[in-house]
Write an enzyme that holds these catalytic residues in place. Structure first.
Site, PDB file in Angstrom:
ATOM      1  N   GLY A   1     -12.652  19.466-111.983  1.00  0.00           N
ATOM      2  CA  GLY A   1     -11.293  19.960-112.197  1.00  0.00           C
ATOM      3  C   GLY A   1     -11.243  21.469-112.125  1.00  0.00           C
ATOM      4  N   SER A   2     -10.185  22.028-112.711  1.00  0.00           N
ATOM      5  CA  SER A   2      -9.967  23.471-112.594  1.00  0.00           C
ATOM      6  C   SER A   2     -10.934  24.238-113.495  1.00  0.00           C
ATOM      7  CB  SER A   2      -8.531  23.790-112.996  1.00  0.00           C
ATOM      8  OG  SER A   2      -8.331  23.373-114.324  1.00  0.00           O
TER       9      SER A   2
ATOM     10  N   GLY B   1     -12.261  23.264-117.181  1.00  0.00           N
ATOM     11  CA  GLY B   1     -13.725  23.141-117.226  1.00  0.00           C
ATOM     12  C   GLY B   1     -14.331  24.023-118.309  1.00  0.00           C
TER      13      GLY B   1
ATOM     14  N   GLU C   1     -17.945  20.548-112.030  1.00  0.00           N
ATOM     15  CA  GLU C   1     -17.588  20.747-110.616  1.00  0.00           C
ATOM     16  C   GLU C   1     -16.196  21.353-110.619  1.00  0.00           C
ATOM     17  OE1 GLU C   1     -19.448  20.115-107.969  1.00  0.00           O
ATOM     18  OE2 GLU C   1     -21.055  18.928-108.866  1.00  0.00           O
TER      19      GLU C   1
ATOM     20  N   CYS D   1     -11.264  21.471-103.123  1.00  0.00           N
ATOM     21  CA  CYS D   1     -12.056  22.513-103.804  1.00  0.00           C
ATOM     22  C   CYS D   1     -12.769  23.365-102.761  1.00  0.00           C
ATOM     23  CB  CYS D   1     -13.042  21.884-104.768  1.00  0.00           C
ATOM     24  SG  CYS D   1     -14.056  20.615-104.027  1.00  0.00           S
TER      25      CYS D   1
HETATM   26  P1  NAD Z   1      -7.276  19.837-113.903  1.00  0.00           P
HETATM   27  O1  NAD Z   1      -8.289  20.728-114.517  1.00  0.00           O
HETATM   28  O2  NAD Z   1      -5.859  20.073-114.200  1.00  0.00           O
HETATM   29  O3  NAD Z   1      -7.561  18.301-114.315  1.00  0.00           O
HETATM   30  C1  NAD Z   1      -8.795  17.695-114.045  1.00  0.00           C
HETATM   31  C2  NAD Z   1      -9.016  16.549-115.016  1.00  0.00           C
HETATM   32  O4  NAD Z   1      -9.189  17.091-116.327  1.00  0.00           O
HETATM   33  C3  NAD Z   1      -7.846  15.580-115.109  1.00  0.00           C
HETATM   34  O5  NAD Z   1      -8.342  14.268-115.199  1.00  0.00           O
HETATM   35  C4  NAD Z   1      -7.175  15.968-116.413  1.00  0.00           C
HETATM   36  O6  NAD Z   1      -6.478  14.932-117.023  1.00  0.00           O
HETATM   37  C5  NAD Z   1      -8.380  16.371-117.239  1.00  0.00           C
HETATM   38  N1  NAD Z   1      -8.104  17.237-118.381  1.00  0.00           N
HETATM   39  C6  NAD Z   1      -7.100  18.126-118.552  1.00  0.00           C
HETATM   40  N2  NAD Z   1      -7.212  18.739-119.747  1.00  0.00           N
HETATM   41  C7  NAD Z   1      -8.307  18.234-120.341  1.00  0.00           C
HETATM   42  C8  NAD Z   1      -8.950  18.470-121.571  1.00  0.00           C
HETATM   43  N3  NAD Z   1      -8.487  19.357-122.451  1.00  0.00           N
HETATM   44  N4  NAD Z   1     -10.077  17.782-121.859  1.00  0.00           N
HETATM   45  C9  NAD Z   1     -10.578  16.886-120.981  1.00  0.00           C
HETATM   46  N5  NAD Z   1     -10.006  16.612-119.795  1.00  0.00           N
HETATM   47  C10 NAD Z   1      -8.886  17.283-119.473  1.00  0.00           C
HETATM   48  O7  NAD Z   1      -7.536  19.868-112.317  1.00  0.00           O
HETATM   49  P2  NAD Z   1      -6.630  19.254-111.151  1.00  0.00           P
HETATM   50  O8  NAD Z   1      -5.410  20.061-110.987  1.00  0.00           O
HETATM   51  O9  NAD Z   1      -6.531  17.789-111.314  1.00  0.00           O
HETATM   52  O10 NAD Z   1      -7.587  19.480-109.883  1.00  0.00           O
HETATM   53  C11 NAD Z   1      -7.638  20.634-109.123  1.00  0.00           C
HETATM   54  C12 NAD Z   1      -8.819  21.489-109.506  1.00  0.00           C
HETATM   55  O11 NAD Z   1     -10.040  20.759-109.453  1.00  0.00           O
HETATM   56  C13 NAD Z   1      -8.997  22.666-108.551  1.00  0.00           C
HETATM   57  O12 NAD Z   1      -9.353  23.801-109.279  1.00  0.00           O
HETATM   58  C14 NAD Z   1     -10.157  22.208-107.669  1.00  0.00           C
HETATM   59  O13 NAD Z   1     -10.854  23.258-107.050  1.00  0.00           O
HETATM   60  C15 NAD Z   1     -10.998  21.466-108.657  1.00  0.00           C
HETATM   61  N6  NAD Z   1     -11.884  20.514-107.977  1.00  0.00           N
HETATM   62  C16 NAD Z   1     -13.204  20.800-107.925  1.00  0.00           C
HETATM   63  C17 NAD Z   1     -14.058  19.953-107.244  1.00  0.00           C
HETATM   64  C18 NAD Z   1     -15.528  20.247-107.142  1.00  0.00           C
HETATM   65  O14 NAD Z   1     -16.253  19.333-106.800  1.00  0.00           O
HETATM   66  N7  NAD Z   1     -15.985  21.457-107.402  1.00  0.00           N
HETATM   67  C19 NAD Z   1     -13.549  18.796-106.622  1.00  0.00           C
HETATM   68  C20 NAD Z   1     -12.186  18.534-106.714  1.00  0.00           C
HETATM   69  C21 NAD Z   1     -11.359  19.404-107.396  1.00  0.00           C
END
Ligand code: NAD
Length: 511
Positions: free
Chosen positions: A241-242, A246, A263, A297
């Protein structure tokens, strides 16, 4: 749409907590998530979020199933993953189309994502016979020393919206052959894809007369995600995620001395040298910057081009952008679908404005396309005189910032001067330049490509990045080690008990 959903076992209203075919647990106090199609705003279906009671049910099932699953020999675990790969093969097109419908990437990319899930299953099947440990020479006579790898426990997998299937598979296929069970908290933006995948795993678990290996918990990040992250019964959290989320996850897992695989976001660049093959470069930039509507990503966000070719490159890239058909991602002529939601569109529009306010020149696009729908935009190309702080951020949208350079060292410096370190690329026909980019003083990213763009990766390599990208590695190579615990074993097969470092513990040699 109805027949597509039926094929995947998706109903109008779906349960969201599951551990197997008969293991869809009722809501019992949880709320509903509505999944909408970003192309036209229509409701595709609803999914119940896990209540605290269903959370406990799933956690307890994942923990008890682990006790049995870890005893199964790894090659037998591999047979279940072989069947999962085959079940995914049977569902390649419908599942790929559902990903497009729910997330908005074009169908070839949705299908490509399912292919990636199949590929990692194939990899994991081979791996199930190769979970090798090393043998060491003991310093003590008559002793044998080696290391072995044991399953670690139920693994928590939290995934992002933009790849609703593949990152689950990178984690789940590998963790399962390692002997772990998996508790998946998918993005709340793509819960139907998760329900469809769970249906496929249920079928495979039932064929193998088992359950609780693949478990699902649909819910919001700050509620269910947070609970999972803080749960001591989960020794490993694999989070995609973001960077901002993270960071929170990493702190919370560390506070309970758990393990995490992170990631996170990227800010990927391509360096284009004066001797680059421009035809190749243009193709790579187009897919890298526009593919998945800039919501990968590994999306190419920065182009760092030598001053002698930058103008030609811009013209060529703009020419390609003009041919990009934007529209319904399931239409075969379309190359770019909608953004995922209104917030993403607003973030893009704001970033385009901020770039111009900071001295950037908007060369192409960057506007909303309301005639197509509220979530459609034109991809943007912005020429920047320098790498301002905005360019160092990951705006999750199809914005390509172009900067130029004179000397390779300057290009590498610009390249590395961002907080993220995921994917990187250089286009050059000079082997010295390529090796320079790959040397220790070159790209600081987890992925470094030569004459290949930044976007997308094969499953055979370890995937992940450095710095604010989180340092995690998933998928191929030896990433499996992250899902197991290492045990160093020393066996004494003599009648003596020599201590290491030659220590004598007898008291007889005292003066
Ligand atoms: P996000 O961080 O908003 O959400 C990711 C996940 O985290 C979701 O399932 C969300 O419900 C969960 N989440 C949110 N708050 C949380 C908390 N407090 N505790 C635990 N879990 C929580 O990200 P997004 O908008 O869904 O995805 C886009 C981001 O992910 C971009 O920054 C992208 O670069 C990154 N990404 C990275 C990779 C990689 O492999 N490096 C792959 C795909 C996406």
């Amino acid at each position: 749409m109805k027949s597509l959903l039926e094929k995947l076992g998706i109903q109008e209203n779906n349960r969201g907590s599951c551990f197997g075919t008969d293991g869809w647990i009722s809501n019992d106090g949880g709320s509903l998530i509505i999944s909408t199609n970003p192309t036209n705003g229509e409701i595709i279906g609803t999914v119940e979020t896990a209540s605290s009671k269903s959370y406990e049910h799933i956690l307890s099932k994942a923990s008890t199933s682990f006790i049995n699953w870890r005893e199964k020999p790894a090659p037998q675990r591999g047979q279940l993953i072989r069947d999962l790969g085959n079940a995914l093969r049977e569902n390649l097109e419908p599942l790929g189309e559902l990903i497009s419908l729910e997330m908005g990437k074009i169908a070839p990319e949705g299908i490509g994502e399912v292919q990636e899930m199949i590929d990692i299953c194939d990899f994991a099947v081979g791996l199930s016979r190769q979970l090798y440990g090393l043998t060491m020479h003991s310093e003590r006579p008559g002793h044998r020393m080696y290391e072995q790898w044991h399953p670690i426990g139920p693994v928590g997998v939290i995934t992002a919206f933009n790849f609703p299937g593949a990152p689950w598979a990178w984690n789940a296929a590998i963790a399962a052959v390692c002997g772990d069970t998996i508790v998946w908290k998918p993005s709340e933006i793509t819960p139907l894809t998760a329900v469809a995948i769970q249906n496929i795993t249920n079928q495979v678990m039932t064929e193998h007369e088992t359950s609780g290996i693949f478990n699902l918990l649909v819910g919001n990040g700050p509620s269910i995600g947070q609970t999972l992250v803080q749960d001591k019964r989960i020794p490993l959290i694999s989070f995609t995620g973001s960077i901002s989320t993270g960071r929170k996850v990493s702190k919370q897992v560390a506070a309970r001395l758990g393990r995490s695989i992170l990631e996170l976001g990227g800010n990927n660049a391509i360096i284009v040298t004066q001797d680059a093959d421009i035809d190749l470069t243009v193709q790579a930039v187009l897919f890298g910057a526009v593919g998945t509507t800039g919501q990968r990503c590994t999306t190419t966000r920065r182009l760092i081009a030598h001053s002698s070719i930058v103008d030609e490159l811009i013209n060529r890239v703009m020419g390609e952008y003009a041919n990009v058909t934007i529209g319904d991602p399931l239409d075969t002529n379309v190359l770019m679908g909608p953004m995922v939601n209104e917030e993403a569109v607003n973030n893009m529009v704001k970033a385009v404005q901020r770039a111009q306010d900071s001295g950037g020149t908007l060369l192409y696009g960057g506007k909303r396309l309301p005639e197509l729908g509220p979530l459609f935009v034109e991809p943007a190309i912005i020429r920047m005189p320098e790498q301002i702080p905005l360019v160092c951020e990951e705006t999750f949208a199809p914005i390509l910032y172009i900067m130029d350079y004179e000397k390779l060292d300057d290009a590498i410096n610009i390249h590395n001067s961002v907080p993220q370190g995921l994917s990187s690329a250089i286009f050059t026909s000079n082997i010295n330049t390529a090796e320079n980019f790959l040397s220790v003083g070159g790209s600081d990213c987890g992925i470094a490509n030569v004459n290949i763009g930044t976007s997308g990766a094969e499953i055979g390599g370890a995937f992940g990045g450095e710095k604010d990208t989180g340092g995690g590695r998933e998928s191929g190579s030896d990433a499996w080690k992250g899902y197991m615990r290492r045990q160093t074993v020393t066996i004494n097969w003599t009648n003596n008990l020599p201590l290491s470092q030659g220590i004598k513990f007898t008291g007889k040699e005292k003066s």
